[in-house]
Design a protein around this motif. Structure first.
Motif, PDB file in Angstrom:
ATOM      1  N   LEU B 310      20.778  17.858 -21.275  1.00 36.04           N
ATOM      2  CA  LEU B 310      19.477  18.341 -21.711  1.00 36.04           C
ATOM      3  C   LEU B 310      19.318  19.821 -21.400  1.00 36.04           C
ATOM      4  CD1 LEU B 310      16.799  17.393 -22.958  1.00 36.04           C
ATOM      5  CD2 LEU B 310      15.937  17.041 -20.658  1.00 36.04           C
ATOM      6  N   GLY B 311      19.756  20.107 -20.200  1.00 37.32           N
ATOM      7  CA  GLY B 311      19.688  21.492 -19.832  1.00 37.32           C
ATOM      8  C   GLY B 311      20.479  22.361 -20.788  1.00 37.32           C
ATOM      9  N   ARG B 312      21.724  21.864 -21.051  1.00 38.01           N
ATOM     10  CA  ARG B 312      22.560  22.632 -21.978  1.00 38.01           C
ATOM     11  C   ARG B 312      21.932  22.753 -23.317  1.00 38.01           C
ATOM     12  NH1 ARG B 312      28.255  20.136 -20.528  1.00 38.01           N
ATOM     13  NH2 ARG B 312      28.340  20.936 -18.367  1.00 38.01           N
ATOM     14  N   MET B 313      21.278  21.689 -23.748  1.00 38.48           N
ATOM     15  CA  MET B 313      20.618  21.692 -25.042  1.00 38.48           C
ATOM     16  C   MET B 313      19.480  22.660 -25.068  1.00 38.48           C
ATOM     17  SD  MET B 313      20.315  17.928 -26.572  1.00 38.48           S
ATOM     18  CE  MET B 313      18.922  18.472 -27.504  1.00 38.48           C
ATOM     19  N   LEU B 318      17.384  27.464 -26.829  1.00 36.58           N
ATOM     20  CA  LEU B 318      16.878  28.784 -26.494  1.00 36.58           C
ATOM     21  C   LEU B 318      17.726  29.830 -27.185  1.00 36.58           C
ATOM     22  CD1 LEU B 318      16.001  28.583 -22.661  1.00 36.58           C
ATOM     23  CD2 LEU B 318      14.456  29.208 -24.460  1.00 36.58           C
ATOM     24  N   ILE B 319      18.999  29.690 -27.040  1.00 36.90           N
ATOM     25  CA  ILE B 319      19.890  30.660 -27.652  1.00 36.90           C
ATOM     26  C   ILE B 319      19.664  30.707 -29.129  1.00 36.90           C
ATOM     27  CG2 ILE B 319      22.301  31.267 -28.073  1.00 36.90           C
ATOM     28  CD1 ILE B 319      22.973  30.000 -25.348  1.00 36.90           C
ATOM     29  N   ARG B 320      19.501  29.603 -29.642  1.00 38.87           N
ATOM     30  CA  ARG B 320      19.289  29.476 -31.070  1.00 38.87           C
ATOM     31  C   ARG B 320      18.042  30.189 -31.524  1.00 38.87           C
ATOM     32  NH1 ARG B 320      20.685  24.896 -34.660  1.00 38.87           N
ATOM     33  NH2 ARG B 320      19.725  25.586 -36.628  1.00 38.87           N
ATOM     34  N   VAL B 322      16.490  32.381 -30.021  1.00 40.99           N
ATOM     35  CA  VAL B 322      16.677  33.812 -29.850  1.00 40.99           C
ATOM     36  C   VAL B 322      17.466  34.363 -31.009  1.00 40.99           C
ATOM     37  CG1 VAL B 322      17.916  35.483 -28.380  1.00 40.99           C
ATOM     38  CG2 VAL B 322      16.364  33.873 -27.348  1.00 40.99           C
ATOM     39  N   VAL B 323      18.505  33.741 -31.296  1.00 39.40           N
ATOM     40  CA  VAL B 323      19.352  34.230 -32.387  1.00 39.40           C
ATOM     41  C   VAL B 323      18.583  34.250 -33.682  1.00 39.40           C
ATOM     42  CG1 VAL B 323      21.372  33.622 -33.743  1.00 39.40           C
ATOM     43  CG2 VAL B 323      21.494  33.644 -31.277  1.00 39.40           C
ATOM     44  N   GLU B 324      17.782  33.255 -33.894  1.00 38.12           N
ATOM     45  CA  GLU B 324      16.989  33.192 -35.119  1.00 38.12           C
ATOM     46  C   GLU B 324      15.969  34.299 -35.168  1.00 38.12           C
ATOM     47  OE1 GLU B 324      15.298  29.376 -35.399  1.00 38.12           O
ATOM     48  OE2 GLU B 324      17.153  28.438 -36.181  1.00 38.12           O
ATOM     49  N   LYS B 325      15.379  34.435 -34.021  1.00 40.58           N
ATOM     50  CA  LYS B 325      14.403  35.525 -34.020  1.00 40.58           C
ATOM     51  C   LYS B 325      15.073  36.809 -34.319  1.00 40.58           C
ATOM     52  CE  LYS B 325      10.519  33.864 -31.482  1.00 40.58           C
ATOM     53  NZ  LYS B 325      10.216  33.324 -30.218  1.00 40.58           N
ATOM     54  N   ARG B 326      16.231  37.042 -33.736  1.00 37.74           N
ATOM     55  CA  ARG B 326      16.949  38.263 -33.999  1.00 37.74           C
ATOM     56  C   ARG B 326      17.317  38.394 -35.421  1.00 37.74           C
ATOM     57  NH1 ARG B 326      20.775  40.550 -29.367  1.00 37.74           N
ATOM     58  NH2 ARG B 326      19.102  40.569 -27.772  1.00 37.74           N
ATOM     59  N   LEU B 327      17.717  37.231 -36.001  1.00 38.07           N
ATOM     60  CA  LEU B 327      18.055  37.228 -37.404  1.00 38.07           C
ATOM     61  C   LEU B 327      16.855  37.618 -38.228  1.00 38.07           C
ATOM     62  CD1 LEU B 327      20.350  36.487 -39.306  1.00 38.07           C
ATOM     63  CD2 LEU B 327      19.430  34.183 -39.377  1.00 38.07           C
TER      64      LEU B 327
END
Lengths: 339, 403
Positions: B310-313, B318-320, B322-327
């Motif tokens: 869950l943590g990893r998810m 989160l990474i996702r 973030v990446v999306e926002k960056r995108l």
């Protein structure tokens, strides 16, 4: 027309009831013509003359050659009783000779005689039955009577006829049933014969037992005769030797089948049979030995007879060879052991 | 014709005797009369017949000939008839005479009957009758013919048959009696012989019948015996066969039992060993541990791992984000960056499954290397399961996104 008689007064010793007989070979042809004449007196006289002539066998042969039998058959149904009586008498005498018997069979006289059985005159019936009796002694005659389907009729007559005629009927039946018994059985012979076994006349008893004997020679007859065994055993002690002989013979055949044997043992047949065997001159000796042989095949019979073997030993000295042989067989059967 | 006896004077010897009719030999009569159309016969030579054989010649005695009177016996009726006939003849004659023979007298004349003879006769109706009588002697009875006794010649010999010599009744009657008696005896003998023959025949037949019956009974008894023995034999055979059958069955059963016994002897150990091998005989504590403790442990481990996951998810998401926002942030750039964005849009979408694929691919070698260890494998299995569970979630979220 001129007649052969010269004067109205006949010589004193001639029988006026007989026709004058022509000489030699002309006698029978002339009588043949006279029989066919329409006048009653001529017919009667011719028949009386014929009656005397027919005692000679050569005349019987000649009569059959000429063809008398056809004319006599027509006369059987004549309205006059003398004619019928004489005709049946002539047939009777003819049947006493072998030539006559053969001739009667060939011309089919037996069915014609069957119509005479209801004749009102006693002597006609008696002669008719006598003819049957004599014909039945021949094998072809017995076959002829069977073929004419006379057995049921004879059985029926047995109930109502006179004693003499009953004897003749029983003789006829015994000879016919030797050949074949099925017709008699289907017409209820056993009941009739059972009451004849207790008839007052000796000859009728013995002849009825003889008829039962002949019925018993056939397989289907044995079963039926088995019902009569107690009566037969009581007849073994009858006063007359003929009756004893016939009854023993009938028992002999009835005890061939196991059921018959048991019922005979049950009716205490052994003591009277032993008595018959012991009698030296009894006619029933042979039959008695044979019957005891049959009974000895049963264990109880064998046990009882083991005590009486000396009676059989005596029989070995009998002059008749058949009796000796029968006694040997009996002793062998009695002493037989299963192991 | 006989010369009539002459009465009167003795006949002169000088005058020869003359006949009224000369005697002549009678010619023979032809046997048959001549045929009617025959020509008149010429004179044939006269055939003379023998007088002795001529039927016309009278036979017998000539010196005492009986003359048969012409009419032998006339009764009254015949006499009357003859008288009548005579009267009629007379009447006829008179009628004949009545017929006129001469012509009728001429006128003035008269015919008279006249006698012209030399001597006149007195004619009268009444004839001169002279009665003369003649009387024959009364008829005598013909005297008896005297016996013709010829002269005796030869010798007299006499013979006489006494009574009883010619015909002896006793001897003559013998052949007749023989025939009569013989015929009667013959007939009687015939009848007696007939009866005797018959009686003998019947006696013979009875004896034969007795023997035959005895033999027949014997035959039938033996037949019956044979039948019984045969049936008994059949039954025994059947019984024996049944016995053999049973025996066979029993041996088979015994063999089967023996075999089964042997087979089953090490059944129990093998069964036990099999069961033991298959884990039926378990140590309860072990089992207990296995059934209860370990699952609990596993679940705890799972939970822990899940928390980690869950943590990893979370981290992943989160990474996702973030990446999306960056995108998003980078995609806000002018249109020249749209194609890059559109290229990048499938790119992250590709990247997401690619990430998933990468993760999966990363998992696979992990699982392959760690398959041997079962509990760990179970872990991996559970992880895979959970990832796989997540996969459809992710796929769902991606779908939501693309929509």
């Amino acid at each position: 027309m001129a007649s052969t008689r010269i004067s109205a007064q006949l010589p004193p010793d001639i029988d006026p009831t007989k026709a004058p007989i022509a000489f030699g070979r002309r006698a029978l042809p002339k009588l043949n013509e006279e029989i066919q004449s329409p006048e009653l007196l001529t017919q009667q006289r011719a028949l009386m003359a014929l009656c005397d002539l027919v005692h000679d066998p050569e005349k019987v042969y000649q009569a059959i050659q000429i063809g008398f039998v056809e004319n006599l058959k027509n006369l059987l149904l004549h309205h006059d009783s003398t004619v019928r009586q004489k005709t049946t008498e002539i047939f009777c005498i003819m049947a006493m000779h072998n030539v006559g018997r053969q001739g009667l069979i060939q011309k089919g006289v037996i069915p014609a005689l069957a119509e005479l059985m209801d004749d009102p005159v006693d002597i006609c019936r008696k002669n008719a039955h006598q003819v049957f009796e004599m014909m039945a002694k021949l094998h072809e005659g017995a076959a002829d009577i069977l073929r004419a389907g006379l057995i049921p009729l004879l059985m029926f007559k047995l109930k109502s006829e006179l004693n003499e005629i009953q004897e003749l009927i029983l003789d006829t039946l015994s000879n016919c049933l030797r050949v074949e018994a099925s017709e008699a059985l289907s017409s209820g012979a056993i009941t009739i014969l059972k009451e004849k076994l207790t008839h007052s006349s000796v000859t009728i008893r013995s002849k009825a037992a003889q008829v039962l004997l002949e019925i018993g020679t056939h397989p289907e007859g044995k079963i039926v005769v088995g019902e009569v065994i107690p009566v037969l055993v009581s007849l073994l002690e009858d006063t007359d030797s003929e009756v004893q002989a016939s009854a023993t013979g009938a028992l002999m055949f009835a005890t061939i089948k196991p059921q018959g044997r048991f019922s005979a043992l049950g009716a205490e047949a052994i003591p009277p049979l032993l008595k018959l065997v012991a009698g030296e001159t009894s006619k029933a000796r042979l039959s008695a030995i044979k019957t005891l042989t049959m009974l000895a095949e049963l264990p109880e019979g064998r046990r009882k007879l083991l005590d009486h073997t000396d009676t059989f030993q005596q029989c070995l000295n009998d002059p008749r060879e058949a009796v000796r042989r029968a006694a040997e067989i009996a002793i062998r059967v009695i002493k037989w052991k299963p192991f | 014709m006989l010369p009539a006896p002459r009465r009167g004077a003795a006949a002169p010897a000088a005058v020869p005797y003359c006949y009224c009719s000369p005697p002549r030999a009678l010619p023979a009569r032809t046997k048959y009369r001549p045929p009617p159309e025959a020509a008149p016969q010429e004179k044939e030579p006269v055939r003379y017949a023998n007088v002795m054989y001529d039927p016309r010649v009278v036979r017998g005695n000539t010196y005492a000939l009986q003359v048969i009177p012409a009419c032998t016996h006339l009764d009254l009726f015949e006499i009357q008839r003859q008288r009548e006939a005579r009267r009629k003849a007379l009447a006829r004659k008179r009628a004949k005479e009545q017929v006129q023979l001469t012509p009728e007298p001429v006128e003035g004349r008269e015919h008279v009957h006249v006698q012209t003879e030399l001597y006149l006769e007195e004619i009268s109706d009444r004839t001169i009758e002279v009665d003369t009588e003649c009387q024959t002697d009364a008829f005598l009875d013909r005297p008896p013919t005297p016996f013709f006794i010829p002269a005796k010649t030869g010798r007299d010999v006499a013979t006489q048959i006494e009574e009883g010599e010619l015909f002896d009744f006793d001897i003559e009657v013998e052949p007749i009696l023989e025939v009569l008696v013989g015929k009667t005896m013959e007939q009687a003998l015939l009848e007696v012989m007939e009866e005797e023959e018959l009686a003998q025949l019947w006696a013979h037949q009875r004896a034969y019948a007795e023997l035959r019956n005895a033999e027949l009974a014997e035959v039938q008894r033996l037949e019956e015996q044979d039948r019984r023995y045969r049936e008994e034999k059949e039954r025994r055979k059947l019984q024996h066969m049944q016995m053999l059958q049973k025996q066979k069955e029993t041996t088979e059963k015994i063999a089967a039992w023996a075999f089964a016994k042997r087979y089953l002897t090490d059944l129990i150990p093998s069964v036990f060993s099999n069961l033991r091998e298959s884990g039926f005989f378990y140590d309860p504590i072990e089992r207990d541990i296995e059934t209860e403790f370990l699952p609990w442990l596993m679940t705890e481990v799972e939970e822990t791992l899940e928390k980690k996951v869950l943590g990893r998810m979370m981290l992943d998401s989160l990474i996702r984000t973030v990446v999306e926002k960056r995108l998003d942030a980078f995609s806000q750039e002018p249109l020249s960056g749209q194609t890059e964005a559109s290229a990048e849009e499938p790119g992250p979408i590709d990247a997401a499954p690619q990430e998933a694929d990468e993760i999966e691919a990363a998992d696979l070698p992990v699982t392959a290397s760690e398959e041997s260890d079962q509990p760990v494998a179970e872990e991996q299995l559970s992880r895979r399961i959970s990832f796989q569970l997540e996969e459809p979630d992710q796929a769902e979220t991606e779908d939501l996104e693309t929509e």
